[in-house]
Design a protein around this motif. Structure first.
Motif, PDB file in Angstrom:
ATOM      1  N   ALA A   1      42.570  38.401  35.466  1.00  0.00           N
ATOM      2  CA  ALA A   1      41.286  38.066  36.089  1.00  0.00           C
ATOM      3  C   ALA A   1      40.371  37.346  35.117  1.00  0.00           C
ATOM      4  O   ALA A   1      39.686  36.385  35.479  1.00  0.00           O
ATOM      5  CB  ALA A   1      40.616  39.336  36.610  1.00  0.00           C
TER       6      ALA A   1
ATOM      7  N   GLY B   1      41.292  31.531  47.663  1.00  0.00           N
ATOM      8  CA  GLY B   1      40.343  31.592  46.563  1.00  0.00           C
ATOM      9  C   GLY B   1      40.850  30.904  45.313  1.00  0.00           C
ATOM     10  O   GLY B   1      40.076  30.283  44.570  1.00  0.00           O
ATOM     11  N   ALA B   2      42.145  31.008  45.065  1.00  0.00           N
ATOM     12  CA  ALA B   2      42.714  30.392  43.865  1.00  0.00           C
ATOM     13  C   ALA B   2      42.591  28.882  43.903  1.00  0.00           C
ATOM     14  O   ALA B   2      42.504  28.234  42.844  1.00  0.00           O
ATOM     15  CB  ALA B   2      44.180  30.798  43.717  1.00  0.00           C
TER      16      ALA B   2
ATOM     17  N   VAL C   1      45.080  38.088  40.953  1.00  0.00           N
ATOM     18  CA  VAL C   1      45.839  38.881  41.935  1.00  0.00           C
ATOM     19  C   VAL C   1      47.204  38.243  42.167  1.00  0.00           C
ATOM     20  O   VAL C   1      48.231  38.930  42.231  1.00  0.00           O
ATOM     21  CB  VAL C   1      45.058  38.994  43.261  1.00  0.00           C
ATOM     22  CG1 VAL C   1      45.940  39.564  44.363  1.00  0.00           C
ATOM     23  CG2 VAL C   1      43.827  39.870  43.078  1.00  0.00           C
ATOM     24  N   LEU C   2      47.231  36.920  42.272  1.00  0.00           N
ATOM     25  CA  LEU C   2      48.499  36.225  42.493  1.00  0.00           C
ATOM     26  C   LEU C   2      49.426  36.345  41.293  1.00  0.00           C
ATOM     27  O   LEU C   2      50.642  36.514  41.448  1.00  0.00           O
ATOM     28  CB  LEU C   2      48.230  34.752  42.813  1.00  0.00           C
ATOM     29  CG  LEU C   2      47.434  34.473  44.091  1.00  0.00           C
ATOM     30  CD1 LEU C   2      47.215  32.973  44.258  1.00  0.00           C
ATOM     31  CD2 LEU C   2      48.136  35.038  45.319  1.00  0.00           C
TER      32      LEU C   2
ATOM     33  N   ILE D   1      45.784  44.394  43.094  1.00  0.00           N
ATOM     34  CA  ILE D   1      44.469  44.274  43.729  1.00  0.00           C
ATOM     35  C   ILE D   1      43.440  45.174  43.059  1.00  0.00           C
ATOM     36  O   ILE D   1      42.372  44.711  42.620  1.00  0.00           O
ATOM     37  CB  ILE D   1      44.572  44.591  45.225  1.00  0.00           C
ATOM     38  CG1 ILE D   1      45.553  43.639  45.906  1.00  0.00           C
ATOM     39  CG2 ILE D   1      43.201  44.498  45.885  1.00  0.00           C
ATOM     40  CD1 ILE D   1      45.886  44.003  47.337  1.00  0.00           C
TER      41      ILE D   1
ATOM     42  N   ALA E   1      45.427  40.490  51.193  1.00  0.00           N
ATOM     43  CA  ALA E   1      44.798  40.171  49.913  1.00  0.00           C
ATOM     44  C   ALA E   1      45.434  38.945  49.276  1.00  0.00           C
ATOM     45  O   ALA E   1      44.742  38.101  48.688  1.00  0.00           O
ATOM     46  CB  ALA E   1      44.900  41.363  48.971  1.00  0.00           C
TER      47      ALA E   1
ATOM     48  N   SER F   1      43.621  35.503  48.424  1.00  0.00           N
ATOM     49  CA  SER F   1      43.700  35.018  47.047  1.00  0.00           C
ATOM     50  C   SER F   1      44.260  33.602  46.977  1.00  0.00           C
ATOM     51  O   SER F   1      43.876  32.821  46.108  1.00  0.00           O
ATOM     52  CB  SER F   1      44.565  35.968  46.211  1.00  0.00           C
ATOM     53  OG  SER F   1      43.990  37.250  46.134  1.00  0.00           O
TER      54      SER F   1
ATOM     55  N   TYR G   1      40.949  35.758  41.888  1.00  0.00           N
ATOM     56  CA  TYR G   1      41.896  35.409  42.951  1.00  0.00           C
ATOM     57  C   TYR G   1      43.245  35.007  42.357  1.00  0.00           C
ATOM     58  O   TYR G   1      44.303  35.488  42.785  1.00  0.00           O
ATOM     59  CB  TYR G   1      41.345  34.262  43.793  1.00  0.00           C
ATOM     60  CG  TYR G   1      40.121  34.611  44.588  1.00  0.00           C
ATOM     61  CD1 TYR G   1      40.198  35.438  45.706  1.00  0.00           C
ATOM     62  CD2 TYR G   1      38.871  34.122  44.226  1.00  0.00           C
ATOM     63  CE1 TYR G   1      39.062  35.762  46.445  1.00  0.00           C
ATOM     64  CE2 TYR G   1      37.727  34.443  44.945  1.00  0.00           C
ATOM     65  CZ  TYR G   1      37.830  35.262  46.054  1.00  0.00           C
ATOM     66  OH  TYR G   1      36.698  35.594  46.767  1.00  0.00           O
ATOM     67  N   THR G   2      43.195  34.144  41.356  1.00  0.00           N
ATOM     68  CA  THR G   2      44.436  33.733  40.696  1.00  0.00           C
ATOM     69  C   THR G   2      45.069  34.920  39.984  1.00  0.00           C
ATOM     70  O   THR G   2      46.298  35.024  39.905  1.00  0.00           O
ATOM     71  CB  THR G   2      44.152  32.606  39.699  1.00  0.00           C
ATOM     72  OG1 THR G   2      43.405  31.573  40.346  1.00  0.00           O
ATOM     73  CG2 THR G   2      45.444  32.012  39.159  1.00  0.00           C
TER      74      THR G   2
ATOM     75  N   THR H   1      42.673  44.283  39.289  1.00  0.00           N
ATOM     76  CA  THR H   1      42.001  42.993  39.139  1.00  0.00           C
ATOM     77  C   THR H   1      40.564  43.048  39.634  1.00  0.00           C
ATOM     78  O   THR H   1      39.640  42.588  38.948  1.00  0.00           O
ATOM     79  CB  THR H   1      42.773  41.896  39.906  1.00  0.00           C
ATOM     80  OG1 THR H   1      44.110  41.836  39.408  1.00  0.00           O
ATOM     81  CG2 THR H   1      42.116  40.546  39.730  1.00  0.00           C
TER      82      THR H   1
END
Length: 371
Positions: free
Chosen positions: A75, A30-31, A84-85, A115, A23, A27, A81-82, A118
């Motif tokens: 989120a 995606g970020a 989750v990070l 995960i 994940a 992410s 994505y950001t 979010t």
């Protein structure tokens, strides 16, 4: 809801570790699409703010407290994505530096708190925004509902993980009812914090809120006694939008995080949080293991060898905010730079198609003349 070592057996911990790693990898990619000139500098601040607010346990029931999980907030502010990070960075800092959340359980915590919260929150938020009028109030209300549901969703996820790999013989039905019941109450606090924060940022800079992009209010003009829509102004160029200073927002957010972690946290509830309370009452913690970093200088959110509890906790909170904002900002700055590099063909030595086409045409023309 930080799961300590010993709650979940090694095989399931390893599986959740693989899920978490996958994940995070997704992410990271995606970020790069979510982060831009406006949000990249603020993503690290969002992580630091979540760290600070997680130190503020609030009472939810007799002998039980709760704290922000942060998935919904991250989120909505900076994208799923950001987000989750952001939460993953917080959990990593807490586990490594503050002995909060087991190191072998890091995959469990990222899966559950980063995960699940979010993803659930963002899907609910996007669904509500699509059906509600696109206004500041509806976005704030949607963030409230999304955050509210995300917390018991994390409780359900933990119960499922415990059913697969719990190290004690406890009725899953009892664990589920206790976990979901107390985390519904915690979800109310999470929802309030999320809605207040999102609403505050939208009121100042809606362009910095990922979930509020495209939020515009049509101006009305009175013409011959009737209200009509004003002509739509041209969209400012991306460079002009990026040029709008976000320095004030960043500084204000950092100061707020430092104050919350360094001062307000001293007044947080000392009661065990939802998971700790349920684990003690139901016997889940019988095989809990001592954290590998329990003797670290910042363990349990205090600075070692400082006897004054207020000073010790405050310094630990300030250090945590500083480390988190630096680590988070470094990651997101690198992702933003990678996106810029990938978008610039010159940086990779490739020739743009638009440049090669004229060259080909010129070559063809030259060949025709020679013929």
């Amino acid at each position: 809801m930080h799961v300590p070592d010993g709650f979940i057996n090694a095989p399931v911990s390893a599986v959740t570790g693989v899920i978490a790693a996958g994940a995070v990898a997704v992410s990271l990619r995606g970020a790069r699409r979510e982060l831009d000139e406006r949000t990249a500098p603020l993503a690290g601040l969002v992580a630091a703010f979540i760290f600070a607010v997680q130190m503020l346990n609030f009472p939810v029931a007799a002998g039980t407290s709760g704290h922000l999980l942060g998935g919904a907030l991250a989120a909505i502010l900076v994208g799923p994505y950001t987000g989750v990070l952001c939460v993953s960075v917080v959990l990593l800092m807490q586990g490594v530096l503050f002995a909060d959340g087991g190191l072998t359980a890091l995959g469990v915590n990222i899966t559950d708190m980063a995960i699940v919260t979010t993803v659930v929150a963002y899907f609910i938020f996007r669904g509500l925004v699509k059906v509600l009028p696109r206004t500041r109030r509806s976005i704030t209300a949607s963030s409230f509902v999304a955050a509210l549901i995300s917390v018991p969703a994390a409780a359900v996820a933990f119960t499922f993980i415990y059913a697969l790999g719990g190290t004690t013989d406890v009725s899953i039905g009892k664990v589920a009812s206790a976990m979901i019941g107390v985390h519904v109450l915690i979800g109310i606090g999470e929802a309030a914090i999320t809605a207040l924060t999102v609403g505050a940022v939208i009121a100042v800079r809606p362009d910095l809120v990922h979930g509020a992009r495209g939020l515009t209010q049509k101006l009305k003009l009175r013409v011959d006694g009737e209200l009509v829509d004003a002509p739509v102004a041209e969209e400012p160029a991306p460079v002009a939008v990026a040029a709008r200073s976000h320095r004030k927002v960043w500084i204000s957010g950092l100061i707020a995080s430092l104050v919350l972690a360094g001062f307000v946290s001293f007044y947080a509830s000392a009661n065990p949080d939802g998971l700790e309370k349920v684990a003690h009452d139901k016997g889940i913690d019988k095989k809990a293991e001592e954290h590998a970093g329990s003797d670290s200088p910042l363990a349990d959110y205090g600075v070692k060898d400082i006897t004054d509890s207020r000073l010790s906790g405050g310094l630990a909170g300030v250090i945590g905010v500083g480390v988190t904002v630096v680590a988070g900002s470094g990651i997101f700055w690198a992702l933003r730079r990678r996106r810029t590099t990938d978008a610039d063909p010159a940086s990779t030595g490739s020739t743009p198609a638009s440049a090669s086409a004229p060259a080909s045409a010129s070559a063809s023309a030259s060949a025709s003349e020679k013929a």
